[in-house]
Design an enzyme around this catalytic site. Structure first.
Site, PDB file in Angstrom:
ATOM      1  N   ASP A 153      16.828 -94.642   1.264  1.00  0.00           N
ATOM      2  CA  ASP A 153      16.672 -94.403   2.694  1.00  0.00           C
ATOM      3  C   ASP A 153      15.304 -94.923   3.094  1.00  0.00           C
ATOM      4  O   ASP A 153      14.732 -95.788   2.422  1.00  0.00           O
ATOM      5  CB  ASP A 153      16.792 -92.888   2.950  1.00  0.00           C
ATOM      6  CG  ASP A 153      17.329 -92.552   4.324  1.00  0.00           C
ATOM      7  OD1 ASP A 153      16.613 -92.790   5.311  1.00  0.00           O
ATOM      8  OD2 ASP A 153      18.457 -92.043   4.406  1.00  0.00           O
ATOM      9  N   ASP A 162       8.268 -77.689   3.303  1.00  0.00           N
ATOM     10  CA  ASP A 162       9.588 -77.303   2.818  1.00  0.00           C
ATOM     11  C   ASP A 162      10.112 -78.250   1.742  1.00  0.00           C
ATOM     12  O   ASP A 162      11.172 -78.011   1.156  1.00  0.00           O
ATOM     13  CB  ASP A 162      10.579 -77.265   3.981  1.00  0.00           C
ATOM     14  CG  ASP A 162      11.306 -75.925   4.073  1.00  0.00           C
ATOM     15  OD1 ASP A 162      11.173 -75.126   3.141  1.00  0.00           O
ATOM     16  OD2 ASP A 162      11.995 -75.699   5.076  1.00  0.00           O
ATOM     17  N   HIS A 186      13.811 -90.486   9.047  1.00  0.00           N
ATOM     18  CA  HIS A 186      15.215 -90.428   8.636  1.00  0.00           C
ATOM     19  C   HIS A 186      15.356 -89.882   7.216  1.00  0.00           C
ATOM     20  O   HIS A 186      16.137 -88.952   6.964  1.00  0.00           O
ATOM     21  CB  HIS A 186      15.863 -91.803   8.732  1.00  0.00           C
ATOM     22  CG  HIS A 186      17.355 -91.770   8.587  1.00  0.00           C
ATOM     23  ND1 HIS A 186      17.982 -91.922   7.384  1.00  0.00           N
ATOM     24  CD2 HIS A 186      18.339 -91.579   9.500  1.00  0.00           C
ATOM     25  CE1 HIS A 186      19.286 -91.840   7.546  1.00  0.00           C
ATOM     26  NE2 HIS A 186      19.536 -91.635   8.828  1.00  0.00           N
ATOM     27  N   ALA A 292      30.392 -97.350   2.331  1.00  0.00           N
ATOM     28  CA  ALA A 292      31.431 -96.319   2.374  1.00  0.00           C
ATOM     29  C   ALA A 292      32.814 -96.891   2.095  1.00  0.00           C
ATOM     30  O   ALA A 292      33.710 -96.168   1.646  1.00  0.00           O
ATOM     31  CB  ALA A 292      31.407 -95.618   3.723  1.00  0.00           C
ATOM     32  N   SER A 343      24.906 -89.499   8.703  1.00  0.00           N
ATOM     33  CA  SER A 343      23.810 -89.446   7.727  1.00  0.00           C
ATOM     34  C   SER A 343      23.582 -88.023   7.257  1.00  0.00           C
ATOM     35  O   SER A 343      23.354 -87.759   6.075  1.00  0.00           O
ATOM     36  CB  SER A 343      22.520 -89.991   8.343  1.00  0.00           C
ATOM     37  OG  SER A 343      22.531 -91.388   8.437  1.00  0.00           O
TER      38      SER A 343
END
Length: 878
Positions: A153, A162, A186, A292, A343
């Site tokens: 990515d 976090d 992203h 995909a 996503s």
């Protein structure tokens, strides 16, 4: 601070910072990989010595300029990137290069885009995603612990509170771009959904909060304030290659673009190595988009908070999964925000897969896909299922209870009453299974799974149910990447060399034998009363403490595979060298006379806590001690199915062992050295053997049947096996062998005689040659290679008469002190073999084919290639 306040504060900081910036930041110059008119040319490894000259000639001949170069070691190619000048046609250059015989492949450097939309309604139910997929119900069972996930990515802000500690590796493949990941939105959003920390006092919790994330930056934000990102063939290829070479289990690709030949080749390589590929799919286009669209990839689309899924036109062909992807709260570089898009849905699916892999590391890509499809939730008349973590774990989870709070049916367990005993079975990824006569009850202390020592280990550290009750190199390799300081690598026995100090910490980098071959280091000394001595020792690992040195009390360090603590009633000796058989084991039918066996097992588990787990006190007489014994004695393991074939229909699987074989067993049953020996050792698949069935059989059934017939009936000469029939010219000759100085005719069952179990039913340690450091000989005297257990210490042992032998492991001789016992080991139970590669005590046979081929050469059996395959199929079915 509650999460509403935390989000509000974060958004306020973001707005404040943007306000202080004055003008909006200028667009950065695009990295070199994102410039237009580039083509990628791949050269094969065969032309390595000509790569430079081919490069020069291509530039000169075609008039194109070199823009970059990179190697993809996973598929053994070198990639040259060229920029085509404006006055030339890119399509014509590609056509000409395609016809160049030196070029393996050529295509455009293509561009791909992330699939994330802008902010959603900030009043949306912030936790709906976790609840919708049932992830909030499974944290007591699985958190994706130590499962390595590559997020290909943009970069990920690893300094986000976090995500602190969740990221194990960062790599930047966007050359010429901003190397900092601090503004990469992203990838940070995707990472938050997958692995934001749990119980850390911060804003959200990821689906798999204990997964280990590899941040591979292959995409670029042209605007640091945009959620849209762009990727290129060039950068994606390098990122995929890196992920494949670094042993990740999952690759998350929240991006889409045009079909790409080079990337397709890399995806095929990843699939072949068992890596699960998950990609975002186009939801409003005529095609799912690449990657995909690739068959080996799991395509994912979005659902909203009600479980509504908009069916894409292509869904009948690609069969996508759905996951929460609308108005999803997740991490941003400067806080938290709501995003939408497939996503985010893709990240949810990757997280659920990590939950499964923590419990079943050996799940294949196809098995993962089947589990996700079977367990998915179908709503509103949709044939597209929403991934359901709770249901998925209820199918595969190994504990005897459902993980779902709402009482979802437990599809894993099958139970019935037989002779007053509860027999429960559970399957593992290899379709091996175990049966327990006490429902896998680990006692009130959960002794087998408890950390009773001082280094964080339990029995379960090296004996995993999902690894056929041992552990495999694949498991160790995964841990080495995701958690290199795991207790498995404790230097007490996990490192290649003995620890140099008491403070040395676990470090996978020091555990090559464990990681590559699944070997635990064992340290044993030569008994003072031994009739042999250590003449010399090699030190291939350059250990600071040489093998056999007084610095470790004259102990030799050896490397052995952990045997599974199951099917124990059939063991005529305990451990490879029999050192925990304190007296000869003599069990009887219906579990009579188990006192010696129990005594040995109690000693073994106590030593395990003191030595392997570095406990400071014995557990003798404690409840935990009793719980470990009960857990082990009630467990049986075998292969239940193979490639979809139900083996239980022919008495395969663990139930038949627990119900029929174990109660009838007694030490010495069907001993091949006695007068009542029946050569038909195995008859599990008799109906599948040649000539024994008139019904239609599948090719696999026929192969298993032929293999069983070969095991029982193929006669061959057995020569010069110390412990059975050593010969006078062998340095370990023993006149007390059952057949000294004789060649005998036998079958596989001669040494594996226990009916339908396959070990030797009475103690018979043998030296078949796998521990010998020098070449050994077949029956006809030909030299054959010893199975390659690499880089092990070699010990030269000298008898009192001056004879020397070289071994990598003296075996039972370190227990008895006898020269004639050098290199002898006990035969293991053959049931459940398929799940516990590699084989032999030193892991030198990487698979069952290697085992059969060794015996075929050692004893000149003369098996054809088809017969080898049949025998392997039979062993896999056990």
């Amino acid at each position: 601070m509650n999460i509403h306040k935390l989000i509000s504060a974060s958004l306020f900081v973001l707005l404040l910072l943007l306000g202080c910036a004055g003008k909006q930041a200028q667009l950065a110059s695009p990295p070199i990989q994102f410039l237009s008119r580039q083509v990628i040319v791949t050269l094969s490894e065969d032309h390595r010595d000509k790569w430079e000259s081919i490069d020069r000639e291509i530039q000169t001949r075609y008039g194109i300029a070199k823009a970059g170069e990179f190697s993809l070691t996973s598929i053994h190619v070198n990639c040259l990137v060229y920029r085509v000048p404006e006055h030339l046609s890119v399509e014509q250059i590609i056509l000409e290069l395609t016809e160049d015989k030196r070029v393996q492949m050529v295509e455009r450097n293509q561009f791909f885009n992330s699939l994330t939309k802008g902010n959603g309604d900030p009043l949306a139910d912030m936790d709906y995603g976790m609840k919708l997929i049932g992830a909030d119900q499974v944290y007591q069972v699985s958190t994706g612990k130590n499962v390595a996930i590559a997020i290909i990515d943009t970069g990920i802000n690893s300094n986000h509170p976090d995500l602190a500690g969740q990221i194990i590796d960062t790599q930047n493949f966007v050359e010429g771009g901003d190397p900092s990941f601090k503004t990469d939105a992203h990838g940070t959003a995707v990472a938050g959904i997958i692995g934001a920390g749990a119980n850390d006092g911060m804003g959200i919790r990821g689906v798999a909060p204990d997964a280990r994330i590899m941040a591979l930056k292959a995409c670029w934000h042209s605007d640091s304030h945009s959620q849209k990102a762009r990727c290129a063939s060039w950068t994606l290829a390098k990122a995929l290659d890196y992920a494949i070479n670094h042993g990740v289990r999952i690759i998350n690709m929240s991006l889409t673009g045009p079909p790409d030949k080079l990337l397709t080749k890399l995806l095929a390589k990843a699939y072949s190595k068992g890596i699960i590929l998950v990609a975002a799919a186009n939801e409003s286009q005529a095609e799912p988009g690449f990657p995909a669209s690739v068959e080996s990839v799991i395509p994912v689309i979005s659902s909203d908070s009600t479980g509504t899924v908009a069916r894409p036109s292509w869904s009948f062909q690609a069969a996508p999964l759905a996951a929460p992807g609308i108005d999803i709260l997740t991490t941003t570089p400067l806080g938290y925000d709501f995003y939408s898009g497939s996503s985010l849905a893709t990240a949810h699916v990757s997280g659920v897969i990590a939950l499964l892999l923590q419990l079943r590391p050996q799940l294949s890509v196809d098995e993962i896909r089947d589990v996700l499809k079977t367990s998915a939730t179908y709503r509103k008349s949709s044939s597209i299922g929403i991934v359901n973590a709770c249901e998925a774990l209820s199918i595969l989870e190994t504990m005897p209870y459902s993980v779902c709070a709402d009482g979802l049916p437990d599809n894993r367990m099958e139970a019935h009453e037989q002779a007053g005993q509860l027999i429960t079975t559970m399957d593992y990824p290899t379709s091996a299974a175990s049966a327990s006569t006490n429902d896998f009850h680990s006692g009130i202390t959960h002794g087998f799974f408890s950390k009773l020592g001082g280094n964080g280990r339990s029995c379960n550290t090296c004996h995993l149910p999902e690894e056929a009750w041992t552990f495999t190199p694949a498991h160790a390799q995964q841990l080495a990447i995701s958690h290199p300081s795991d207790p498995l690598f404790a230097p007490v026995d996990g490192s290649d060399c003995p620890p140099t100090s008491s403070s040395q910490s676990p470090d996978a980098r020091l555990s090559g034998h464990l990681v590559n071959h699944g070997l635990i280091r064992v340290q044993l000394g030569i008994p003072e009363t031994a009739d042999f001595a250590l003449a010399s020792a090699s030190n291939p690992q350059n250990c600071q403490i040489p093998a056999g040195n007084v610095g470790i009390s004259k102990q030799l360090f050896l490397f052995r595979r952990p045997l599974p603590p199951t099917n124990l009633i059939f063991r005529s000796t305990l451990m490879w060298d029999g050192r925990k058989s304190l007296q000869p084991i003599a069990t009887g039918q219906n579990f009579a006379n188990t006192t010696v066996l129990v005594s040995g097992l109690l000693s073994q588990s106590n030593d395990g806590v003191i030595k392997h787990a570095q406990g400071d006190r014995p557990i003798t007489g404690t409840q935990a001690h009793a719980d470990i014994l009960a857990f082990e004695l009630n467990m049986y393991s075998a292969q239940r199915s193979l490639n979809g074939l139900n083996l239980e229909e022919s008495n395969g699987g663990p139930r038949f062992i627990a119900e029929q074989l174990a109660p009838k067993y007694f030490t010495g049953q069907n001993d091949s050295l006695s007068g009542d020996y029946d050569k038909e050792v195995f008859n599990l698949f008799k109906r599948w053997e040649p000539g024994n069935s008139d019904k239609e059989l599948t090719p696999l059934q026929k192969s298993i049947g032929r293999g069983e017939h070969i095991f029982n009936t193929r006669l061959f000469l057995i020569a010069n096996v110390p412990g059975l029939n050593s010969t006078a010219n062998h340095p370990l000759y023993n006149t007390n062998d059952p057949f000294p100085n004789k060649t005998i005719t036998g079958t596989c069952g001669t040494c594996h005689n226990t009916p339908n179990i396959g070990n030797h039913s009475s103690a018979l340690p043998l030296n078949i040659g796998v521990s010998m450091a020098a070449n050994i000989h077949s029956n006809d005297g030909a030299t054959i290679d010893v199975p390659s257990a690499p880089e092990l210490p070699v010990y030269t042992l000298r008898s009192q008469s001056g004879v020397e032998v070289q071994v990598t492991d003296p075996g039972r001789a370190l227990i008895t002190g006898k020269w004639i016992d050098i290199g002898k080991f006990n035969s293991p139970v053959l049931r459940g073999l398929n799940g516990r590669a590699p084989y032999f005590h030193n892991g030198s046979a990487k698979d069952l084919t290697g085992v059969v081929q060794f015996y075929n050469a050692r004893f000149d059996i003369g098996l054809t290639k088809t017969e080898v395959n049949d025998l392997v199929a039979f062993l896999m079915a056990l």
